[in-house]
Motif scaffolding. Structure first.
Motif, PDB file in Angstrom:
ATOM      1  N   TYR A  12      36.185  26.096  67.032  1.00 50.93           N
ATOM      2  CA  TYR A  12      36.943  26.323  68.260  1.00 50.93           C
ATOM      3  C   TYR A  12      37.777  25.096  68.614  1.00 50.93           C
ATOM      4  O   TYR A  12      38.950  25.210  69.005  1.00 50.93           O
ATOM      5  CB  TYR A  12      35.986  26.659  69.393  1.00 50.93           C
ATOM      6  CG  TYR A  12      36.657  26.875  70.728  1.00 50.93           C
ATOM      7  CD1 TYR A  12      37.408  28.025  70.978  1.00 50.93           C
ATOM      8  CD2 TYR A  12      36.549  25.919  71.746  1.00 50.93           C
ATOM      9  CE1 TYR A  12      38.029  28.216  72.209  1.00 50.93           C
ATOM     10  CE2 TYR A  12      37.170  26.110  72.977  1.00 50.93           C
ATOM     11  CZ  TYR A  12      37.905  27.263  73.201  1.00 50.93           C
ATOM     12  OH  TYR A  12      38.519  27.444  74.410  1.00 50.93           O
ATOM     13  N   ALA A  13      37.194  23.895  68.444  1.00 50.12           N
ATOM     14  CA  ALA A  13      37.928  22.668  68.733  1.00 50.12           C
ATOM     15  C   ALA A  13      39.119  22.520  67.788  1.00 50.12           C
ATOM     16  O   ALA A  13      40.193  22.056  68.186  1.00 50.12           O
ATOM     17  CB  ALA A  13      37.003  21.464  68.610  1.00 50.12           C
ATOM     18  N   GLY A  14      38.940  22.926  66.522  1.00 50.10           N
ATOM     19  CA  GLY A  14      40.056  22.885  65.585  1.00 50.10           C
ATOM     20  C   GLY A  14      41.191  23.774  66.028  1.00 50.10           C
ATOM     21  O   GLY A  14      42.370  23.426  65.907  1.00 50.10           O
ATOM     22  N   GLY A  15      40.851  24.952  66.556  1.00 52.34           N
ATOM     23  CA  GLY A  15      41.868  25.852  67.074  1.00 52.34           C
ATOM     24  C   GLY A  15      42.622  25.253  68.241  1.00 52.34           C
ATOM     25  O   GLY A  15      43.851  25.396  68.350  1.00 52.34           O
ATOM     26  N   ARG A  68      45.896  20.424  51.162  1.00 55.13           N
ATOM     27  CA  ARG A  68      45.975  20.004  52.551  1.00 55.13           C
ATOM     28  C   ARG A  68      44.673  20.363  53.275  1.00 55.13           C
ATOM     29  O   ARG A  68      44.030  21.361  52.947  1.00 55.13           O
ATOM     30  CB  ARG A  68      47.137  20.706  53.280  1.00 55.13           C
ATOM     31  CG  ARG A  68      48.506  20.461  52.691  1.00 55.13           C
ATOM     32  CD  ARG A  68      49.007  19.055  52.921  1.00 55.13           C
ATOM     33  NE  ARG A  68      50.386  18.921  52.465  1.00 55.13           N
ATOM     34  CZ  ARG A  68      50.741  18.587  51.224  1.00 55.13           C
ATOM     35  NH1 ARG A  68      49.815  18.378  50.307  1.00 55.13           N
ATOM     36  NH2 ARG A  68      52.012  18.480  50.890  1.00 55.13           N
ATOM     37  N   GLN A  69      44.322  19.553  54.251  1.00 47.90           N
ATOM     38  CA  GLN A  69      43.256  19.922  55.181  1.00 47.90           C
ATOM     39  C   GLN A  69      43.895  20.744  56.294  1.00 47.90           C
ATOM     40  O   GLN A  69      44.861  20.301  56.916  1.00 47.90           O
ATOM     41  CB  GLN A  69      42.583  18.677  55.739  1.00 47.90           C
ATOM     42  CG  GLN A  69      41.374  18.986  56.601  1.00 47.90           C
ATOM     43  CD  GLN A  69      40.698  17.733  57.129  1.00 47.90           C
ATOM     44  OE1 GLN A  69      40.373  17.642  58.308  1.00 47.90           O
ATOM     45  NE2 GLN A  69      40.491  16.754  56.246  1.00 47.90           N
ATOM     46  N   LEU A  70      43.374  21.949  56.500  1.00 49.21           N
ATOM     47  CA  LEU A  70      43.934  22.847  57.506  1.00 49.21           C
ATOM     48  C   LEU A  70      43.049  22.818  58.751  1.00 49.21           C
ATOM     49  O   LEU A  70      41.882  23.207  58.699  1.00 49.21           O
ATOM     50  CB  LEU A  70      44.028  24.269  56.951  1.00 49.21           C
ATOM     51  CG  LEU A  70      44.867  24.442  55.676  1.00 49.21           C
ATOM     52  CD1 LEU A  70      44.888  25.908  55.252  1.00 49.21           C
ATOM     53  CD2 LEU A  70      46.287  23.911  55.865  1.00 49.21           C
ATOM     54  N   ILE A  71      43.634  22.348  59.839  1.00 52.78           N
ATOM     55  CA  ILE A  71      42.917  22.304  61.117  1.00 52.78           C
ATOM     56  C   ILE A  71      43.266  23.572  61.882  1.00 52.78           C
ATOM     57  O   ILE A  71      44.435  23.808  62.219  1.00 52.78           O
ATOM     58  CB  ILE A  71      43.309  21.046  61.909  1.00 52.78           C
ATOM     59  CG1 ILE A  71      42.968  19.780  61.104  1.00 52.78           C
ATOM     60  CG2 ILE A  71      42.621  21.025  63.263  1.00 52.78           C
ATOM     61  CD1 ILE A  71      43.478  18.500  61.740  1.00 52.78           C
ATOM     62  N   LEU A  72      42.268  24.401  62.135  1.00 54.13           N
ATOM     63  CA  LEU A  72      42.460  25.690  62.790  1.00 54.13           C
ATOM     64  C   LEU A  72      41.100  26.223  63.196  1.00 54.13           C
ATOM     65  O   LEU A  72      40.066  25.609  62.886  1.00 54.13           O
ATOM     66  CB  LEU A  72      43.163  26.677  61.864  1.00 54.13           C
ATOM     67  CG  LEU A  72      42.380  27.278  60.682  1.00 54.13           C
ATOM     68  CD1 LEU A  72      43.201  28.377  60.021  1.00 54.13           C
ATOM     69  CD2 LEU A  72      41.982  26.252  59.647  1.00 54.13           C
ATOM     70  N   ASP A  73      41.069  27.348  63.870  1.00 52.22           N
ATOM     71  CA  ASP A  73      39.792  27.990  64.182  1.00 52.22           C
ATOM     72  C   ASP A  73      39.339  28.717  62.920  1.00 52.22           C
ATOM     73  O   ASP A  73      39.731  29.847  62.648  1.00 52.22           O
ATOM     74  CB  ASP A  73      39.952  28.966  65.353  1.00 52.22           C
ATOM     75  CG  ASP A  73      38.607  29.447  65.881  1.00 52.22           C
ATOM     76  OD1 ASP A  73      37.622  29.385  65.127  1.00 52.22           O
ATOM     77  OD2 ASP A  73      38.547  29.896  67.040  1.00 52.22           O
ATOM     78  N   GLN A  74      38.510  28.040  62.138  1.00 50.72           N
ATOM     79  CA  GLN A  74      38.188  28.521  60.804  1.00 50.72           C
ATOM     80  C   GLN A  74      37.269  29.738  60.793  1.00 50.72           C
ATOM     81  O   GLN A  74      36.998  30.300  59.729  1.00 50.72           O
ATOM     82  CB  GLN A  74      37.582  27.402  59.965  1.00 50.72           C
ATOM     83  CG  GLN A  74      36.277  26.827  60.460  1.00 50.72           C
ATOM     84  CD  GLN A  74      35.972  25.484  59.796  1.00 50.72           C
ATOM     85  OE1 GLN A  74      36.288  24.443  60.347  1.00 50.72           O
ATOM     86  NE2 GLN A  74      35.381  25.517  58.616  1.00 50.72           N
TER      87      GLN A  74
END
Length: 214
Positions: A12-15, A68-74
């Motif tokens: 959630y924090a990544g999102g 790439r590192q993908l920052i998102l709501d995984q």
């Protein structure tokens, strides 16, 4: 706080971070060998922030390296999904919460064909593979095509041509559509490659390919 809830909070924090600094992307999930970037395959729209694979934002990504590192709501993506947004396409390579998502920047669109087998045992005429005689395995899949390596012969060892430099292609894996050694891979620029080796890792295929001069 248990592990599952902790992983959910991290996702959630990544999102939240992606909504502040990233781009909006549509997520597409392949289900068969047809082109996955179509409205029927879209699962969700979310924000994504792509940084270097190490997670650093203090410098550019290494040239020619697609990871790439993908920052998102995984919680909303799975290995093998495609993210389309900001003029780019990313392939989700791994998603192992609470570890960040690893993605690959796609730079080509490829199709894979399987040449027809000889009609009979013994001597057979050998010529170029005609599209009408080859079976489609995958059509219109975005892929990360990585150059490098020397030439060589494929494990199929067909006496058709010499080889140019080897490449590696990464693309999504779907049930019932498995590339194999000896298959033909064609990209959107009209180049043709022969698959030398196919390795499945999670939701992705890693193909060792060599460009054919034939």
């Amino acid at each position: 706080m248990d592990g599952l809830r902790l992983a959910d909070r991290i996702a959630y924090a990544g999102g939240l971070a992606a909504r502040k600094a990233g781009v909006i992307a549509d997520v597409f999930r392949p289900v068969d060998g047809a082109c996955p970037i179509v409205p029927a395959r879209r699962t969700v729209r979310l924000a994504v922030l792509a940084v270097t694979a190490s997670g650093s934002m203090r410098g550019p990504a290494p040239f020619g390296v697609p990871y790439r590192q993908l920052i998102l709501d995984q919680a909303y993506v799975a290995p093998g999904d495609y993210l389309v947004g900001g003029g780019r396409i990313w392939l989700v390579a791994t998603n192992e919460p609470p570890v960040p998502v690893l993605g690959a920047v796609c730079n080509e669109t490829v199709s894979i064909w399987r040449p027809a087998l000889p009609e009979a045992a013994g001597a057979n005429p050998y010529g170029a593979v005609l599209q009408a005689e080859a079976a489609m395995v995958l059509a219109g899949f975005p892929a990360a095509l990585i150059g490098g390596g020397g030439g060589g012969r494929s494990t199929a060892d067909l006496p058709d041509s010499a080889w140019r430099a080897s490449h590696v292609a990464m693309l999504a894996s779907v049930p019932g559509c498995a590339p194999a050694s000896g298959d033909l891979l064609r990209d959107a620029r009209g180049r043709q490659f022969v698959v030398k080796d196919a390795t499945r890792n999670g939701g992705c295929w890693r193909l060792a390919i060599a460009e054919s001069m034939a």
